[in-house]
Motif scaffolding. Structure first.
Motif, mmCIF file in Angstrom:
data_model
loop_
_atom_site.group_PDB
_atom_site.id
_atom_site.type_symbol
_atom_site.label_atom_id
_atom_site.label_comp_id
_atom_site.label_asym_id
_atom_site.label_seq_id
_atom_site.Cartn_x
_atom_site.Cartn_y
_atom_site.Cartn_z
ATOM 1 N N UNK A 55 91.880 71.854 26.058
ATOM 2 C CA UNK A 55 92.648 70.836 26.871
ATOM 3 C C UNK A 55 92.364 71.024 28.158
ATOM 4 N N UNK A 56 92.234 70.093 29.253
ATOM 5 C CA UNK A 56 92.037 70.217 30.697
ATOM 6 C C UNK A 56 93.259 71.121 31.234
ATOM 7 N N UNK A 57 93.009 71.936 32.102
ATOM 8 C CA UNK A 57 93.944 72.650 32.727
ATOM 9 C C UNK A 57 93.491 72.432 34.373
ATOM 10 N N UNK A 58 94.739 72.643 35.216
ATOM 11 C CA UNK A 58 94.175 72.700 36.697
ATOM 12 C C UNK A 58 94.499 74.071 37.246
ATOM 13 N N UNK A 59 93.549 74.376 38.156
ATOM 14 C CA UNK A 59 93.603 75.615 38.787
ATOM 15 C C UNK A 59 93.822 75.210 40.401
ATOM 16 N N UNK A 60 94.912 76.006 40.928
ATOM 17 C CA UNK A 60 95.301 75.738 42.378
ATOM 18 C C UNK A 60 95.223 76.855 42.984
ATOM 19 N N UNK A 99 85.308 75.913 40.110
ATOM 20 C CA UNK A 99 85.595 76.452 38.687
ATOM 21 C C UNK A 99 84.073 76.326 37.920
ATOM 22 N N UNK A 100 83.495 77.406 37.591
ATOM 23 C CA UNK A 100 82.307 77.313 36.972
ATOM 24 C C UNK A 100 82.090 78.515 36.047
ATOM 25 N N UNK A 101 81.321 78.592 35.051
ATOM 26 C CA UNK A 101 80.768 79.642 34.306
ATOM 27 C C UNK A 101 79.748 80.505 35.105
ATOM 28 N N UNK A 102 80.120 81.790 35.722
ATOM 29 C CA UNK A 102 79.344 82.265 36.582
ATOM 30 C C UNK A 102 78.273 83.344 35.764
ATOM 31 N N UNK A 109 84.741 80.656 35.271
ATOM 32 C CA UNK A 109 85.458 81.533 36.248
ATOM 33 C C UNK A 109 85.606 80.570 37.595
ATOM 34 N N UNK A 110 86.181 81.251 38.448
ATOM 35 C CA UNK A 110 87.179 80.794 39.934
ATOM 36 C C UNK A 110 86.332 81.208 40.903
ATOM 37 N N UNK A 111 85.830 80.635 41.681
ATOM 38 C CA UNK A 111 85.353 80.656 43.177
ATOM 39 C C UNK A 111 86.351 80.245 44.180
ATOM 40 N N UNK A 112 86.719 81.209 45.045
ATOM 41 C CA UNK A 112 87.799 80.637 46.184
ATOM 42 C C UNK A 112 87.551 81.120 47.452
ATOM 43 N N UNK A 113 87.450 80.416 48.402
ATOM 44 C CA UNK A 113 87.173 80.731 49.815
ATOM 45 C C UNK A 113 88.584 80.825 50.717
ATOM 46 N N UNK A 114 88.511 81.541 51.853
ATOM 47 C CA UNK A 114 89.586 81.792 52.787
ATOM 48 C C UNK A 114 89.257 81.563 53.879
ATOM 49 N N UNK A 115 89.960 81.070 54.987
ATOM 50 C CA UNK A 115 89.566 80.369 56.362
ATOM 51 C C UNK A 115 89.566 81.725 57.264
ATOM 52 N N UNK A 116 89.318 81.434 58.747
ATOM 53 C CA UNK A 116 89.388 82.122 59.883
ATOM 54 C C UNK A 116 88.417 82.876 60.107
ATOM 55 N N UNK A 122 85.400 84.828 47.293
ATOM 56 C CA UNK A 122 85.738 85.585 46.127
ATOM 57 C C UNK A 122 85.330 84.964 44.888
ATOM 58 N N UNK A 123 85.298 85.843 43.960
ATOM 59 C CA UNK A 123 84.722 85.479 42.656
ATOM 60 C C UNK A 123 85.799 86.268 41.884
ATOM 61 N N UNK A 124 86.646 85.127 40.686
ATOM 62 C CA UNK A 124 87.494 85.842 39.734
ATOM 63 C C UNK A 124 86.938 85.499 38.325
ATOM 64 N N UNK A 125 86.609 86.557 37.671
ATOM 65 C CA UNK A 125 85.917 86.477 36.363
ATOM 66 C C UNK A 125 86.721 86.258 35.296
ATOM 67 N N UNK A 126 86.838 85.171 34.364
ATOM 68 C CA UNK A 126 87.737 84.891 33.417
ATOM 69 C C UNK A 126 87.256 85.857 32.347
ATOM 70 N N UNK A 127 88.429 86.671 31.830
ATOM 71 C CA UNK A 127 88.343 87.234 30.599
ATOM 72 C C UNK A 127 88.609 87.065 29.294
ATOM 73 N N UNK A 128 89.023 85.650 29.209
ATOM 74 C CA UNK A 128 89.548 85.022 28.094
ATOM 75 C C UNK A 128 90.923 84.688 28.165
ATOM 76 N N UNK A 129 91.518 83.689 27.334
ATOM 77 C CA UNK A 129 92.747 83.134 27.100
ATOM 78 C C UNK A 129 93.335 82.905 28.392
#
Length: 322
Positions: A55-60, A99-102, A109-116, A122-129
């Motif tokens: 099922x499709x999820x949303x990451x914010x 969001x991509x399998x890295x 997995x998640x890649x997110x940037x912050x400003x300034x 930063x990379x957040x690796x999905x460890x399942x579930x």
């Protein structure tokens, strides 16, 4: 196919704003809204099946630097569960999310940037579930990172990161295939002034990943044709409105050619159907909010439908077929 976007309002509110545009028929692009409730003002949005339930999820990610997941229910109404926080405290707030399998483990997995000036990628690796490891920084981030995307830009089978900042600089970090990345290589974008947003895909069907740059100041969209060596050549350029704050891509009319959805500062989303050679047809524009500041695409109901989604700082919404 649905399109998810985020919108901005004059004041911050205590509810996230996630909106989606969903295609009404296979050959036309007509959209209607449906709201999704959250607990924090969302600022970035992406769509993927993060917990592997089909099922499709949303990451914010929000302006406070909190990254959250809305797990999808997979029902015909396109509804989602309450948000789950997977990271809290990203410096300077989030400016972009991908969001991509890295690391080739089959999990997004998640890649997110912050400003300034002290911005991070930063990379957040999905460890399942749907649970994620602590974030790891990707090298030395460019000054004021604004938009981040993932694609294989040198054809080695490993996902790479491309980032555009607010000063017209494109930075590419090649992936090692294990969730880590090499140092950035940088080049100037054609529209050097103002915030630049990126989308990735093979727009000219040559088998090499391209980028599309949307510029917020000039309202222009430019195709950057990939050469398969992490280098890019300037391709077709077109104007879509008074500004082009955010951009996303998907095949909205199911003709096998990638299309674009471009969010503008006036609250409109412009859809450009692709010709398959790196060029696009005449734009079709929809007014959906006071201001658009982020877009993602994904299938929120079933495999034959796609949608466009956003998050922002007022009541959440998903767009569904009329």
């Amino acid at each position: 196919m649905a399109v998810f976007w985020r919108s901005r309002s004059a004041r911050f509110q205590d509810i996230s704003h996630i909106e989606a545009l969903e295609r009404r028929t296979l050959l036309s692009v007509n959209f209607v809204p449906h709201q999704i409730n959250g607990t924090q003002p969302s600022y970035q949005v992406a769509a993927a099946d993060v917990n592997g339930d089909g099922k499709l999820d949303i990451v914010t990610a929000d302006f406070l630097g909190t990254v959250s997941i809305f797990l999808g229910n997979g029902d015909k109404f396109g509804t989602f569960q309450a948000p789950i926080v997977i990271h809290d405290g990203l410096a300077n707030g989030a400016t972009s999310l991908a969001v991509e399998d890295l690391n080739a483990d089959g999990r997004p997995d998640v890649v997110v940037s912050s400003g300034g000036t002290n911005g991070e990628v930063a990379v957040l690796i999905n460890n399942g579930r749907g649970a994620f490891k602590k974030p790891k920084l990707v090298g030395v981030a460019p000054n004021s990172p604004y938009s981040v995307v993932v694609g294989d830009f040198n054809g080695d089978g490993h996902p790479d990161i491309a980032e555009a900042n607010s000063y017209g600089v494109l930075s590419v970090a090649l992936g090692n295939g294990d969730g880590t990345f090499q140092p950035y290589m940088r080049k100037s974008l054609p529209n050097a002034t103002g915030e630049n947003s990126l989308a990735v895909g093979d727009f000219n069907k040559d088998g090499k990943m391209d980028l599309v740059d949307a510029n917020a100041i000039f309202g222009k969209v430019t195709v950057l044709e990939g050469k398969g060596t992490r280098k890019f050549a300037i391709g077709p350029t077109g104007k879509v409105g008074i500004s082009a704050t955010e951009i996303a891509t998907a095949d909205f009319n199911r003709d096998g050619k990638l299309d674009l959805a471009v969010g503008a500062g006036d609250g409109s989303i412009t859809v450009l159907l692709g010709n398959g050679d790196g060029s696009f047809q005449l734009p079709r524009t929809y007014t959906v909010a006071t201001q658009i500041s982020g877009i993602a695409t994904g299938d929120v109901v079933c495999p034959v439908k796609s949608a466009v989604s956003s998050s922002g700082m007022s009541a959440p919404t998903t767009l569904k077929p009329a």
